[in-house]
Write an enzyme that holds these catalytic residues in place. Sequence first.
Site, mmCIF file in Angstrom:
data_model
loop_
_atom_site.group_PDB
_atom_site.id
_atom_site.type_symbol
_atom_site.label_atom_id
_atom_site.label_comp_id
_atom_site.label_asym_id
_atom_site.label_seq_id
_atom_site.Cartn_x
_atom_site.Cartn_y
_atom_site.Cartn_z
ATOM 1 N N PRO A 91 0.801 -1.225 0.000
ATOM 2 C CA PRO A 91 0.000 0.000 0.000
ATOM 3 C C PRO A 91 0.835 1.277 0.000
ATOM 4 O O PRO A 91 0.339 2.334 -0.382
ATOM 5 C CB PRO A 91 -0.827 -0.119 1.292
ATOM 6 C CG PRO A 91 -0.832 -1.565 1.624
ATOM 7 C CD PRO A 91 0.480 -2.090 1.156
ATOM 8 N N GLU A 118 1.236 -8.267 8.566
ATOM 9 C CA GLU A 118 1.289 -6.839 8.875
ATOM 10 C C GLU A 118 2.187 -6.064 7.912
ATOM 11 O O GLU A 118 1.953 -4.904 7.633
ATOM 12 C CB GLU A 118 1.799 -6.649 10.315
ATOM 13 C CG GLU A 118 1.855 -5.200 10.770
ATOM 14 C CD GLU A 118 0.479 -4.558 10.856
ATOM 15 O OE1 GLU A 118 0.392 -3.316 10.824
ATOM 16 O OE2 GLU A 118 -0.519 -5.315 10.953
ATOM 17 N N ARG A 156 0.132 -7.616 -21.901
ATOM 18 C CA ARG A 156 -0.658 -7.283 -23.096
ATOM 19 C C ARG A 156 0.040 -6.264 -23.974
ATOM 20 O O ARG A 156 -0.339 -6.074 -25.127
ATOM 21 C CB ARG A 156 -2.048 -6.783 -22.693
ATOM 22 C CG ARG A 156 -2.057 -5.442 -21.984
ATOM 23 C CD ARG A 156 -3.427 -5.132 -21.406
ATOM 24 N NE ARG A 156 -4.476 -5.212 -22.394
ATOM 25 C CZ ARG A 156 -4.771 -4.254 -23.258
ATOM 26 N NH1 ARG A 156 -4.067 -3.136 -23.255
ATOM 27 N NH2 ARG A 156 -5.752 -4.392 -24.125
ATOM 28 N N ASP A 171 -5.880 2.159 -26.477
ATOM 29 C CA ASP A 171 -6.586 1.951 -25.211
ATOM 30 C C ASP A 171 -6.638 3.238 -24.399
ATOM 31 O O ASP A 171 -5.796 4.118 -24.530
ATOM 32 C CB ASP A 171 -5.877 0.888 -24.367
ATOM 33 C CG ASP A 171 -6.212 -0.515 -24.827
ATOM 34 O OD1 ASP A 171 -7.230 -0.674 -25.515
ATOM 35 O OD2 ASP A 171 -5.459 -1.443 -24.493
#
Length: 258
Positions: A91, A118, A156, A171
């Site tokens: 994160p 954790e 991709r 895209d």
Amino acid sequence: MRIDVLTLFPAMFDGVFSSSILGKARDKGIVSLNTVNFRDYANNKHNTVDDYPYGGGGGMVLKPEPIFSAVEGITEGLTSDRKPRVILMCPQGQNFNQKLAESFAEEEHLIFICGHYEGYDERIREHLVTDELSIGDYVLTGGELPAMVVIDSVVRLLPGVLGNEMSAVTDSFSTGLLEYPHYTRPAKFRDWEVPDVLISGHHKNVDEWRRRQSLMRTWAKRPDLLENVELTPKERKWFDEWRASLESKEAPSADGKN
């Protein structure tokens, strides 16, 4: 390209790596997709990969030895002069975007580390990884799902993976803008018709329509993306027209009603 994923749950990748675009890319030999259970590199009889944090606190922390050993086991004997990029999914990492996907697609070897518990021993972050990545400001159970997202986005882009090489180029986000609307047969469905310009056969007009729609859609949904887009004088005029049209709709009538 070679991609290795360090994970405590390698079975999570079985379906993803064998299906759809990733499965086809692996079958064609364009990419090698491998999982490594770093529990196999634990240096104790119980194969423990985590321990309590120094200083106290809740949760368990991933130990450095198994992860360092797993990465060293993967890279031992490699002959390429280019070192792999070792990517930590967490994160705290940099938010993943299309530019990063394009950067990773130019590499020969990527190693992803998927954590649980954790967090990681800080020495992994300081002395082993080259990149820290996050796919958004929220918390998941582990790094496996984010790693799958990043790998799909990168693979991709490799030459030969997509049937139409232009697909990746046009895209959303590849051009810095959201993609224009798409239509297919039938030309009329439940009284909704495909825009005439798309069936006119006039390629220049189609290209201009698509660019205009892409700019309009980006302005409406993700105006922040326009900060880095260089506009032509004609495109600036389009924006002036859209703003004037919007302001006229929002302006109150003479009797005070909208």
